[in-house]
Scaffold this motif. Structure first.
Motif, PDB file in Angstrom:
ATOM      1  N   PHE A  38     -13.550  -3.030  -2.611  1.00  0.00           N
ATOM      2  CA  PHE A  38     -12.329  -2.337  -2.991  1.00  0.00           C
ATOM      3  C   PHE A  38     -12.324  -0.899  -2.480  1.00  0.00           C
ATOM      4  O   PHE A  38     -13.363  -0.227  -2.481  1.00  0.00           O
ATOM      5  CB  PHE A  38     -12.173  -2.333  -4.517  1.00  0.00           C
ATOM      6  CG  PHE A  38     -12.056  -3.711  -5.103  1.00  0.00           C
ATOM      7  CD1 PHE A  38     -10.924  -4.473  -4.904  1.00  0.00           C
ATOM      8  CD2 PHE A  38     -13.091  -4.247  -5.854  1.00  0.00           C
ATOM      9  CE1 PHE A  38     -10.808  -5.745  -5.427  1.00  0.00           C
ATOM     10  CE2 PHE A  38     -12.989  -5.520  -6.389  1.00  0.00           C
ATOM     11  CZ  PHE A  38     -11.841  -6.274  -6.177  1.00  0.00           C
ATOM     12  N   GLU A  39     -11.146  -0.451  -2.049  1.00  0.00           N
ATOM     13  CA  GLU A  39     -10.921   0.942  -1.644  1.00  0.00           C
ATOM     14  C   GLU A  39     -10.270   1.688  -2.806  1.00  0.00           C
ATOM     15  O   GLU A  39      -9.424   1.136  -3.511  1.00  0.00           O
ATOM     16  CB  GLU A  39      -9.962   1.019  -0.455  1.00  0.00           C
ATOM     17  CG  GLU A  39     -10.323   0.178   0.742  1.00  0.00           C
ATOM     18  CD  GLU A  39      -9.177   0.083   1.744  1.00  0.00           C
ATOM     19  OE1 GLU A  39      -9.406  -0.476   2.825  1.00  0.00           O
ATOM     20  OE2 GLU A  39      -8.044   0.556   1.439  1.00  0.00           O
ATOM     21  N   GLN A  40     -10.637   2.943  -2.960  1.00  0.00           N
ATOM     22  CA  GLN A  40     -10.023   3.751  -4.011  1.00  0.00           C
ATOM     23  C   GLN A  40     -10.224   5.229  -3.666  1.00  0.00           C
ATOM     24  O   GLN A  40     -11.102   5.589  -2.876  1.00  0.00           O
ATOM     25  CB  GLN A  40     -10.667   3.424  -5.371  1.00  0.00           C
ATOM     26  CG  GLN A  40      -9.891   3.922  -6.572  1.00  0.00           C
ATOM     27  CD  GLN A  40     -10.502   3.447  -7.883  1.00  0.00           C
ATOM     28  OE1 GLN A  40     -11.064   2.362  -7.955  1.00  0.00           O
ATOM     29  NE2 GLN A  40     -10.387   4.252  -8.916  1.00  0.00           N
ATOM     30  N   ASN A  91     -10.066  -4.683   3.448  1.00  0.00           N
ATOM     31  CA  ASN A  91     -10.865  -4.974   2.265  1.00  0.00           C
ATOM     32  C   ASN A  91     -10.075  -5.839   1.289  1.00  0.00           C
ATOM     33  O   ASN A  91      -8.966  -6.272   1.580  1.00  0.00           O
ATOM     34  CB  ASN A  91     -11.296  -3.651   1.610  1.00  0.00           C
ATOM     35  CG  ASN A  91     -12.349  -2.937   2.434  1.00  0.00           C
ATOM     36  OD1 ASN A  91     -13.278  -3.553   2.951  1.00  0.00           O
ATOM     37  ND2 ASN A  91     -12.216  -1.620   2.574  1.00  0.00           N
ATOM     38  N   ALA A  95      -8.769  -5.133  -1.792  1.00  0.00           N
ATOM     39  CA  ALA A  95      -7.599  -4.483  -2.382  1.00  0.00           C
ATOM     40  C   ALA A  95      -7.780  -2.977  -2.299  1.00  0.00           C
ATOM     41  O   ALA A  95      -8.900  -2.473  -2.171  1.00  0.00           O
ATOM     42  CB  ALA A  95      -7.397  -4.909  -3.834  1.00  0.00           C
ATOM     43  N   HIS A  96      -6.653  -2.265  -2.361  1.00  0.00           N
ATOM     44  CA  HIS A  96      -6.668  -0.808  -2.480  1.00  0.00           C
ATOM     45  C   HIS A  96      -6.220  -0.490  -3.898  1.00  0.00           C
ATOM     46  O   HIS A  96      -5.242  -1.059  -4.399  1.00  0.00           O
ATOM     47  CB  HIS A  96      -5.714  -0.171  -1.466  1.00  0.00           C
ATOM     48  CG  HIS A  96      -5.886   1.310  -1.349  1.00  0.00           C
ATOM     49  ND1 HIS A  96      -6.565   1.897  -0.302  1.00  0.00           N
ATOM     50  CD2 HIS A  96      -5.496   2.326  -2.164  1.00  0.00           C
ATOM     51  CE1 HIS A  96      -6.573   3.213  -0.481  1.00  0.00           C
ATOM     52  NE2 HIS A  96      -5.928   3.496  -1.599  1.00  0.00           N
ATOM     53  N   CYS A  97      -6.916   0.453  -4.563  1.00  0.00           N
ATOM     54  CA  CYS A  97      -6.715   0.664  -5.992  1.00  0.00           C
ATOM     55  C   CYS A  97      -6.453   2.117  -6.343  1.00  0.00           C
ATOM     56  O   CYS A  97      -6.906   3.033  -5.650  1.00  0.00           O
ATOM     57  CB  CYS A  97      -7.962   0.198  -6.769  1.00  0.00           C
ATOM     58  SG  CYS A  97      -8.519  -1.448  -6.339  1.00  0.00           S
ATOM     59  N   GLU A 119     -15.725   3.325  -1.949  1.00  0.00           N
ATOM     60  CA  GLU A 119     -15.865   1.897  -1.652  1.00  0.00           C
ATOM     61  C   GLU A 119     -16.720   1.271  -2.746  1.00  0.00           C
ATOM     62  O   GLU A 119     -17.848   1.703  -2.985  1.00  0.00           O
ATOM     63  CB  GLU A 119     -16.505   1.706  -0.284  1.00  0.00           C
ATOM     64  CG  GLU A 119     -16.481   0.278   0.223  1.00  0.00           C
ATOM     65  CD  GLU A 119     -16.918   0.204   1.682  1.00  0.00           C
ATOM     66  OE1 GLU A 119     -16.059   0.367   2.569  1.00  0.00           O
ATOM     67  OE2 GLU A 119     -18.128   0.005   1.911  1.00  0.00           O
ATOM     68  N   LEU A 143       0.832  -1.202   0.000  1.00  0.00           N
ATOM     69  CA  LEU A 143       0.000   0.000   0.000  1.00  0.00           C
ATOM     70  C   LEU A 143       0.867   1.252   0.000  1.00  0.00           C
ATOM     71  O   LEU A 143       0.563   2.234  -0.695  1.00  0.00           O
ATOM     72  CB  LEU A 143      -0.937  -0.016   1.217  1.00  0.00           C
ATOM     73  CG  LEU A 143      -1.863   1.188   1.378  1.00  0.00           C
ATOM     74  CD1 LEU A 143      -2.770   1.362   0.177  1.00  0.00           C
ATOM     75  CD2 LEU A 143      -2.689   1.051   2.666  1.00  0.00           C
ATOM     76  N   THR A 188      -4.475  -3.026   2.555  1.00  0.00           N
ATOM     77  CA  THR A 188      -5.577  -2.055   2.567  1.00  0.00           C
ATOM     78  C   THR A 188      -5.654  -1.351   3.914  1.00  0.00           C
ATOM     79  O   THR A 188      -5.052  -1.780   4.901  1.00  0.00           O
ATOM     80  CB  THR A 188      -6.929  -2.746   2.295  1.00  0.00           C
ATOM     81  OG1 THR A 188      -7.231  -3.641   3.377  1.00  0.00           O
ATOM     82  CG2 THR A 188      -6.908  -3.524   0.989  1.00  0.00           C
ATOM     83  N   TYR A 189      -6.447  -0.279   3.958  1.00  0.00           N
ATOM     84  CA  TYR A 189      -6.704   0.427   5.207  1.00  0.00           C
ATOM     85  C   TYR A 189      -7.704  -0.317   6.090  1.00  0.00           C
ATOM     86  O   TYR A 189      -7.562  -0.378   7.308  1.00  0.00           O
ATOM     87  CB  TYR A 189      -7.269   1.822   4.920  1.00  0.00           C
ATOM     88  CG  TYR A 189      -6.238   2.841   4.485  1.00  0.00           C
ATOM     89  CD1 TYR A 189      -5.222   3.256   5.335  1.00  0.00           C
ATOM     90  CD2 TYR A 189      -6.298   3.399   3.213  1.00  0.00           C
ATOM     91  CE1 TYR A 189      -4.291   4.201   4.930  1.00  0.00           C
ATOM     92  CE2 TYR A 189      -5.368   4.348   2.802  1.00  0.00           C
ATOM     93  CZ  TYR A 189      -4.365   4.745   3.673  1.00  0.00           C
ATOM     94  OH  TYR A 189      -3.448   5.676   3.280  1.00  0.00           O
TER      95      TYR A 189
END
Length: 275
Positions: free
Chosen positions: A240-242, A198, A200-202, A251, A162, A194-195
């Protein structure tokens, strides 16, 4: 003509990805839609029309080009239709240039069907490593770099951590060149770190289409979920986080219908709020 401004996939009523929505757009020609999308200035604006083969026909325009499908703008359209009491909770169909796709509307979220996944070429690390100005030779993890589509083609780029993902500085001209070379919308970089625990973070980069970075991309994350199901995690629900690096936390939810462990249907969902 009213232009509604929506924010899709917002997390806790903040962040998200902004989209313009124009209802009753049948009288507009392509040049007018392009002009409106350019003036709105969001990554996509959706134009809703009557359809002979579905409940609605929707066309999607970035500030510089029309695209076949847009996840966050679809979420914006159907959340808006529900908020205006034009539709109720239920199952609907939208005609798009990517085909006629199902949309599920419930009390909390809207889920849009995407095409079944198509996996295209695998790309070498050496080919991709200069896409970011501050690249490190080993910033890409061992998962494959691959073009995947559930309606729009993107390059799935796995990043080791991350911390590295958040620090990447895109080389926009090179990303344009590579996007054109592989006939993709852009690069969807992700980390399994991820934070909020979740999937994945994208981060998503599509400068070829006038989008240097996007805070929430529905279609790209639909493709990413299929990629992760193939290579990493055999589950049928992903979150997914973005947008965190843009101060627009988002989200995005993805769900599959599976048959004999094969992906039969892909749905991308979330909520949208009016700005």
């Amino acid at each position: 003509m009213d232009i509604y401004k929506m924010s899709s996939f917002s997390k806790n009523e903040i962040g998200g990805n902004k989209a313009g929505v124009v209802l009753d757009a049948d009288s507009l020609d392509e040049a007018s839609m392009m002009q409106i999308a350019n003036q709105v200035g969001y990554s996509e604006t959706a134009f809703v029309m009557k359809s002979d083969m579905a409940d609605f026909k929707v066309r999607f325009f970035t500030p510089v080009k029309e695209v076949d499908l847009c996840g966050h703008a679809t979420i914006a359209v159907f959340n808006l239709l529900k908020q205006l009491n034009i539709i109720k909770a239920g199952i609907y169909h939208q005609e798009t240039k990517a085909g006629v796709l199902e949309v599920k509307v419930n009390d909390e979220n809207v889920y849009m069907e995407q095409n079944q996944p198509v996996f295209y070429e695998i790309i070498s690390k050496d080919h991709m490593k200069h896409c970011f100005n501050n690249f490190m030779m080993d910033y890409i993890c061992e998962l494959p770099i691959q073009v995947v589509s559930t309606g729009i083609k993107d390059i799935m780029l796995p990043i080791k951590s991350l911390e590295i993902l958040l620090s990447l500085e895109p080389n926009l001209e090179l990303i344009k060149k590579i996007s054109d070379e592989f006939n993709v919308t852009g690069i969807h970089a992700f980390s399994l770190d991820t934070y909020d625990n979740n999937s994945a973070h994208c981060r998503n980069f599509a400068p070829l289409y006038g989008i240097n970075e996007e805070s929430a991309t529905g279609t790209s994350n639909g493709a990413l979920a299929c990629y992760l199901y193939k290579y990493n995690n055999k589950v049928n629900k992903f979150t997914f986080e973005q947008g965190y690096v843009m101060n627009e936390p988002s989200e995005i939810n993805v769900e599959f219908n599976l048959k004999d462990n094969n992906i039969e249907r892909v749905y991308v969902g979330g909520k949208a709020v009016r700005i």
